[in-house]
Design an enzyme around this catalytic site. Structure first.
Site, PDB file in Angstrom:
ATOM      1  N   ASP A   1      18.636  18.913   5.455  1.00 48.37           N
ATOM      2  CA  ASP A   1      18.658  20.145   6.246  1.00 48.37           C
ATOM      3  C   ASP A   1      17.328  20.379   6.948  1.00 48.37           C
ATOM      4  OD1 ASP A   1      21.273  20.845   5.858  1.00 48.37           O
ATOM      5  OD2 ASP A   1      20.881  22.391   4.365  1.00 48.37           O
TER       6      ASP A   1
ATOM      7  N   THR B   1      29.326  22.818   0.424  1.00 47.86           N
ATOM      8  CA  THR B   1      29.125  24.221   0.063  1.00 47.86           C
ATOM      9  C   THR B   1      30.398  24.900  -0.452  1.00 47.86           C
ATOM     10  OG1 THR B   1      27.423  24.282   1.784  1.00 47.86           O
ATOM     11  CG2 THR B   1      28.043  26.374   0.848  1.00 47.86           C
TER      12      THR B   1
ATOM     13  N   GLU C   1      20.119  17.992   0.068  1.00 50.71           N
ATOM     14  CA  GLU C   1      19.684  19.183   0.793  1.00 50.71           C
ATOM     15  C   GLU C   1      18.494  18.946   1.710  1.00 50.71           C
ATOM     16  OE1 GLU C   1      21.737  22.011   1.497  1.00 50.71           O
ATOM     17  OE2 GLU C   1      21.996  21.577  -0.622  1.00 50.71           O
TER      18      GLU C   1
ATOM     19  N   THR D   1      25.704  25.230  -3.005  1.00 53.72           N
ATOM     20  CA  THR D   1      25.864  24.008  -2.213  1.00 53.72           C
ATOM     21  C   THR D   1      25.210  22.790  -2.851  1.00 53.72           C
ATOM     22  OG1 THR D   1      25.460  23.072   0.001  1.00 53.72           O
ATOM     23  CG2 THR D   1      23.742  24.485  -0.906  1.00 53.72           C
TER      24      THR D   1
ATOM     25  N   GLU E   1      25.208  20.361  -0.232  1.00 51.96           N
ATOM     26  CA  GLU E   1      25.119  19.982   1.180  1.00 51.96           C
ATOM     27  C   GLU E   1      26.321  19.166   1.616  1.00 51.96           C
ATOM     28  OE1 GLU E   1      24.386  18.146   4.161  1.00 51.96           O
ATOM     29  OE2 GLU E   1      24.116  20.144   4.955  1.00 51.96           O
TER      30      GLU E   1
ATOM     31  N   SER F   1      18.590  26.968   5.767  1.00 49.91           N
ATOM     32  CA  SER F   1      19.996  26.988   5.334  1.00 49.91           C
ATOM     33  C   SER F   1      20.818  27.860   6.269  1.00 49.91           C
ATOM     34  CB  SER F   1      20.103  27.539   3.909  1.00 49.91           C
ATOM     35  OG  SER F   1      21.449  27.755   3.546  1.00 49.91           O
TER      36      SER F   1
ATOM     37  N   GLY G   1      30.727  25.647   4.970  1.00 47.28           N
ATOM     38  CA  GLY G   1      30.997  25.135   6.311  1.00 47.28           C
ATOM     39  C   GLY G   1      29.796  24.692   7.100  1.00 47.28           C
TER      40      GLY G   1
END
Length: 606
Positions: free
Chosen positions: A464, A417, A461, A435, A437, A489, A512
Site C-alpha cells: 500500500d 479486507t 500491506e 485486512t 490486503e 489505507s 474493496g
C-alpha cells in the site's frame, strides 16, 4: 427473535444441516460462553439477494455467517460490542482467510454511549526499511505482483495488539472467553464455503507456499471442495496461547520467530526482525477520530494514515456546492447528472489523496491540519472546477494557497479486507474494517511456531506504500516506504450520529481496496439522501472513479445511462466491483441491518 442465516431459504437450511453432521456439537464449559457451532454458509459468490434484518435489542453484521454467529453468541453471553468484534475477527481468520486475520491490521471505531474512540491497528514497516525497499537491483520499482508475492510485502501485524488494547478499555467478558468460537472451529473443523473454494482454486501463487499447499489443496493441487471439513490445528493452538497469555504469545517467542523465519526465508526475502514484532505492542493505539457535519448528521471516521473518511467527506462536501437539476435518484438508480457530479467530485478527492495522505507521524497535513481539506471555502473552490463535461484527470488542490512540493502517487492496486458492524444491548457500537490486503495477503503462511499443520496468512500491506519513492519529476512521495511507518489505507469504518442530539444513527463500512471509499459513500448516500434502508442502500449498484476512467458495476446500469456519461466525456468501463458492505441503522423499534449480496455476510440479533 433470533435472525438466523438459515431463515434466508429452506434450501440453505437443509444444506447447512447436511454439512453439520460432524463437528457441530456444542462445547460446554463450566463458566462463560458455551459455544455451539451454527449451520454454515452455502450460498455461492456472485449476487445473492439478502432480505435485510430487523432486530429489537442488538445487531451483529459480518462477512461470514460463522463469524456473525460468534459475535451473536458473545453478546448473548453478556459481552460488549468490542467483545463481539474480537470473537468475530478470530473466526474470520479461519473461515475468511483471504480477507483478514491475526496476520494483518485493522481500524476500530467504538462508541460507548458517552465517548467515541478510534483504535489504530495498522501494520508498520520494519524499522530498517527505507525508500529503496521496493526497488530492484537497477533501481526500478518491482511490479505489483513481484512485490506482493515476496517477503518484502508483509508489515508488522497489528490486529491482535490493537484488539487487546481495545478490550482492556471496552471489554466486559474475559479475553480468554472470546476465543472459544474460533478455537472450536479450528480444532473441530468448518466446512469450506463456495466463496473460499473458488478463491483457493483460482490462486496459483498460494500453492507455492508449503503450509498453504498442505492445508488447502489435495495431492494433485486441487482446492479442497465445497463442504470439505477443514481443520487448522496450528491456528487452534496459537489462538489458545493468545487467549491464555495475551498478545505476548503472538508478538514474542515462537510465534514471532516463525513469522520472521517465513518472511526472511522467502526466495525474495524481507528484512523483518523479531524486535520489529515485539516493539509493536508499545505503540500508541488510540488516535483522535475525525468527525464532520453533513446535512443533519455527524459522520465519524479515521484520520490518516486512513484516507477513507477524508475522501468521503470531500466528495460529499463538494457535492453540496453543486446544483443538480431535478431528482438525484430515478427508478432505483442515481440520475445521470448526479452521477456525473459525483464522479467528478471523486476525481478531485482522489487527487488530493494521492498528494497528501500518508502516516501523520512522517508527513505534515496540508496547511497544518487535515481538516483544511474539508473547509467550506476550499471545497467550494474545488467544486467550481466541475463543469458539464468530464475534466478527464483532476489535479490536487492547495488549501490556503500553500503549495506542496510532494510527488503525486500513482494509482496502485488494493484489495482484500473485511468489515464488522456491531451494536450491542447497551447501544454501544463498533465499526471495524480489517485486512490482510490482497486475497490471501502475501501468499505466505506461518504456523505460529506450533509445528502443527495449518496456521495464518501474513499480510502484504506494505504494497500500500508507493513502490517508487519519487514521482517522474523527482519529488518525494508522501506515502513512500520509511522505517516504522504505516502505509496509507482506504479503510473507512464509519459511525453516524444525529448532529443535534448526538445519538447514534448507524454503523457501516466495506472491504474493496481503494473502492472502499465509494462503497461506503454510496451506502451513506442511499440511506441518508435517498431514504433507503441499509439493505436497499447496500444493494445499489456500485460506481467508482479513482481519478481516471469510471467503473460501473457490470450488468447493473442501462446502456442509455452509460452512453449519457460517455457523451459528457467520461471513459466508462464495467467491472464486477465486489463490495462487502455491512451496515446497521438505529430505528424506532430497534435496528435494521444489511449485508452485501455480493458476499456471504449476514446480520443476526434479537
Amino acid at each position: 427473535m433470533r435472525t438466523l442465516f438459515r431463515t434466508v431459504s429452506l434450501i440453505v437450511s437443509l444444506l447447512g444441516a447436511l454439512f453439520c453432521f460432524t463437528g457441530c456439537a456444542g462445547t460446554p464449559d463450566s463458566s462463560g460462553i458455551t459455544y455451539s457451532v451454527p449451520p454454515q454458509p452455502e450460498l455461492p459468490s456472485g449476487y445473492n439477494p439478502k432480505p435485510g434484518w430487523e432486530t429489537t435489542e442488538f445487531a451483529v453484521a459480518a462477512a461470514n455467517p460463522l463469524a456473525t454467529d460468534a459475535g451473536y453468541q458473545v453478546i448473548n453471553a453478556g459481552g460488549s460490542a468490542v467483545d463481539a468484534a474480537i470473537a468475530i475477527q478470530m473466526v474470520l481468520t479461519l473461515v475468511e482467510p483471504q480477507s483478514s486475520g491475526i496476520g494483518g491490521g485493522a481500524f476500530l471505531l467504538n462508541w460507548d454511549g458517552n465517548e467515541l474512540k478510534a483504535y489504530n491497528g495498522r501494520e508498520t514497516a520494519p524499522a530498517s526499511a527505507d525508500e529503496t525497499y521496493f526497488l530492484d537491483e537497477n533501481g526500478n520499482p518491482l511490479s505489483y505482483s513481484e512485490a506482493v508475492r515476496s517477503g518484502l510485502s508483509p508489515g508488522i501485524p497489528g490486529t491482535v495488539a490493537m484488539l487487546y488494547h481495545a478490550h482492556q478499555e471496552q471489554g466486559i467478558l474475559p479475553w480468554q472467553e472470546l476465543f472459544k468460537p474460533a478455537i472450536t472451529l479450528a480444532r473441530d473443523g468448518f466446512h469450506v464455503s463456495p466463496r473460499l473454494h473458488g478463491l483457493l482454486e483460482a490462486d496459483e501463487a498460494l500453492r507455492q507456499d508449503s503450509i498453504a499447499r498442505d492445508l488447502y489443496y489435495d495431492e494433485n493441487g486441487e482446492a479442497l471442495p465445497v463442504g470439505n471439513l477443514l481443520k487448522n490445528p496450528a491456528l487452534a493452538q496459537l489462538l489458545q496461547k493468545i487467549a491464555d497469555e495475551g498478545p505476548e504469545a503472538f508478538y514474542t517467542g515462537a510465534a514471532a520467530e516463525s513469522i520472521v523465519n517465513r518472511v526472511r526465508s522467502h526466495p525474495r526475502p524481507g528484512i523483518m526482525t523479531v524486535e520489529d514484532i515485539s516493539v509493536y505492542r508499545d505503540r500508541e493505539f488510540e488516535v483522535e477520530p475525525m468527525c464532520n457535519e453533513w446535512r443533519l448528521w455527524l459522520i465519524c471516521g479515521f484520520p490518516p494514515p486512513a484516507s477513507g473518511h477524508l475522501a468521503i467527506m470531500q466528495m460529499l462536501g463538494i457535492m453540496e456546492h453543486l446544483e443538480i437539476q431535478g431528482s438525484s435518484f430515478i427508478n432505483g438508480l442515481p440520475a445521470v447528472e448526479w452521477l456525473h457530479f459525483y464522479l467528478e467530485s471523486a476525481k478531485l478527492a482522489y487527487a488530493d489523496r494521492a498528494l497528501y495522505v500518508a502516516d501523520p507521524l512522517y508527513v505534515d497535513a496540508p496547511a497544518g491540519d487535515w481538516q483544511s481539506l474539508l473547509k467550506e471555502d476550499y471545497l467550494a473552490t474545488r467544486a467550481a472546477l466541475i463543469g458539464e463535461q468530464s475534466m478527464d484527470t483532476a489535479q490536487p488542490g492547495y488549501p490556503r494557497e500553500e503549495y506542496s512540493t510532494a510527488g503525486m502517487m500513482e494509482i496502485q492496486p488494493e484489495s482484500g479486507t473485511s468489515h464488522i458492524s456491531v451494536i450491542d444491548r447497551q447501544g454501544n457500537a463498533v465499526s471495524m474494517t480489517t485486512t490482510i490486503e490482497s486475497a490471501f495477503g502475501s501468499r505466505i503462511m506461518s504456523d505460529g511456531g506450533t509445528g502443527l499443520p495449518g496456521g495464518f496468512h501474513l499480510n502484504n500491506e506494505l504494497t500500500d506504500f508507493s513502490r517508487a519513492p519519487v514521482d517522474e519529476d523527482g519529488n518525494l512521495i508522501a506515502n513512500r516506504v520509511q522505517g516504522g511507518k504505516q502505509p496509507r489505507s482506504s479503510m473507512s469504518p464509519t459511525l453516524v450520529f444525529d448532529r443535534e442530539s448526538g445519538e447514534l444513527i448507524a454503523s457501516l463500512g466495506s472491504p474493496g481496496g481503494a473502492a472502499i471509499i465509494h462503497y461506503t459513500a454510496k451506502t451513506m448516500i442511499g440511506m441518508f439522501e435517498w431514504n433507503l434502508n441499509p439493505q436497499q442502500a447496500i444493494d445499489l449498484p456500485n460506481f467508482v472513479n479513482y481519478n481516471g476512467p469510471t467503473l460501473l458495476e457490470e450488468d447493473r446500469f442501462p446502456p442509455a445511462l452509460i452512453e449519457a456519461l460517455r457523451a459528457m466525456g467520461h471513459e466508462v468501463d464495467e467491472s464486477p466491483l465486489t463490495s462487502g458492505l455491512q451496515a446497521i441503522r438505529v430505528t424506532k423499534n430497534g435496528y435494521y441491518g444489511g449485508a452485501d449480496p455480493r458476499r456471504e455476510g449476514v446480520v443476526m440479533g434479537d
